[in-house]
Design a protein around this motif. Structure first.
Motif, PDB file in Angstrom:
ATOM      1  N   TYR A 173       0.813  -1.207   0.000  1.00  0.00           N
ATOM      2  CA  TYR A 173       0.000   0.000   0.000  1.00  0.00           C
ATOM      3  C   TYR A 173       0.855   1.270   0.000  1.00  0.00           C
ATOM      4  O   TYR A 173       0.416   2.336   0.453  1.00  0.00           O
ATOM      5  CB  TYR A 173      -0.935  -0.001   1.208  1.00  0.00           C
ATOM      6  CG  TYR A 173      -1.820  -1.227   1.236  1.00  0.00           C
ATOM      7  CD1 TYR A 173      -2.883  -1.357   0.338  1.00  0.00           C
ATOM      8  CD2 TYR A 173      -1.584  -2.276   2.123  1.00  0.00           C
ATOM      9  CE1 TYR A 173      -3.686  -2.489   0.333  1.00  0.00           C
ATOM     10  CE2 TYR A 173      -2.381  -3.408   2.125  1.00  0.00           C
ATOM     11  CZ  TYR A 173      -3.427  -3.505   1.232  1.00  0.00           C
ATOM     12  OH  TYR A 173      -4.220  -4.633   1.213  1.00  0.00           O
ATOM     13  N   VAL A 210      -5.945   2.100   3.799  1.00  0.00           N
ATOM     14  CA  VAL A 210      -5.742   0.648   3.790  1.00  0.00           C
ATOM     15  C   VAL A 210      -7.001  -0.072   4.252  1.00  0.00           C
ATOM     16  O   VAL A 210      -7.439  -1.057   3.644  1.00  0.00           O
ATOM     17  CB  VAL A 210      -4.549   0.266   4.687  1.00  0.00           C
ATOM     18  CG1 VAL A 210      -4.450  -1.255   4.845  1.00  0.00           C
ATOM     19  CG2 VAL A 210      -3.238   0.806   4.109  1.00  0.00           C
ATOM     20  N   GLN A 213      -9.633  -0.089   1.631  1.00  0.00           N
ATOM     21  CA  GLN A 213      -9.295  -1.041   0.579  1.00  0.00           C
ATOM     22  C   GLN A 213      -9.694  -2.452   0.998  1.00  0.00           C
ATOM     23  O   GLN A 213     -10.162  -3.252   0.177  1.00  0.00           O
ATOM     24  CB  GLN A 213      -7.791  -0.993   0.286  1.00  0.00           C
ATOM     25  CG  GLN A 213      -7.284  -1.971  -0.749  1.00  0.00           C
ATOM     26  CD  GLN A 213      -7.695  -1.606  -2.146  1.00  0.00           C
ATOM     27  OE1 GLN A 213      -8.069  -0.478  -2.410  1.00  0.00           O
ATOM     28  NE2 GLN A 213      -7.677  -2.558  -3.062  1.00  0.00           N
TER      29      GLN A 213
END
Length: 216
Positions: A173, A210, A213
């Motif tokens: 990431y 993150v 996601q």
């Protein structure tokens, strides 16, 4: 890049960012110290223009800026990024690259796949033009090319120690971190916010990205 020589990690588990810590604080303190002593260019100044007009000795950019500089009248050389140690084994030069990918598909045409792979192989082994623009080629075969050997950045591949100094962030990431740094990298260095507040916001922002996601 500065976090590597002093044991920093962008993540401990491959997922969650590890950005708000003493190592990151030390890095920012180093940069802020240089800025406060006016060793570096100051907020609002254009380092590139300062360098091109002979008002700045060092321009700490990447070799991807080579084309713009070589078209000027400035006589310059290329060297390693500034280091925290004089030990060659601890030397770090940040490297990165564009990537070609084959997107996942339910059914992939075999002929098109083979053609794509052939093209990628051709690009990999015929990268001299990219090297002229400052790229570190993806194949060591180019180190045998006499034209490449004359390029200022060629020492990064033709020397074994230099090769091993090249690091690329493999944090999955890292893009979220890069996006934040592109916008706010110098806020704490320029005194627009405290180092503690900066790192806290950096950590939380990347963590939120993150987490989002993970739920998509």
């Amino acid at each position: 890049m500065t976090i590597w020589p002093i044991g920093g990690q962008l993540t401990k588990d491959g997922k969650n960012p590890n950005l708000n810590n003493q190592t990151s604080r030390k890095v920012l303190q180093i940069y802020k110290g240089l800025y406060d002593k006016k060793i570096t260019s100051q907020d609002g100044q254009d380092p590139m223009q300062l360098f091109l007009t002979n008002k700045e000795i060092f321009f700490p950019e990447g070799i991807w800026m080579n084309n713009q500089i070589k078209e000027s009248d400035v006589k310059y050389g290329v060297t390693n990024a500034a280091q925290l140690s004089d030990d060659p084994d601890k030397m770090v030069n940040w490297s990165s690259s564009h990537q070609f990918v084959l997107l996942k598909q339910p059914k992939r045409d075999k002929a098109k796949t083979e053609a794509t792979l052939k093209f990628l192989s051709w690009v990999r082994t015929n990268s001299l033009e990219w090297a002229k623009a400052g790229q570190n080629p993806a194949t060591l075969a180019i180190t045998k090319d006499k034209e490449y050997q004359k390029m200022q950045q060629s020492f990064l591949l033709t020397d074994k120690t230099e090769q091993e100094s090249l690091k690329i962030f493999n944090y999955r990431y890292n893009g979220y971190l890069a996006d934040y740094l592109d916008r706010y990298a110098y806020d704490s260095v320029f005194g627009k916010t405290s180092i503690s507040s900066y790192l806290n916001k950096l950590q939380n922002t990347v963590q939120d990205e993150v987490d989002a996601q993970m739920t998509d």
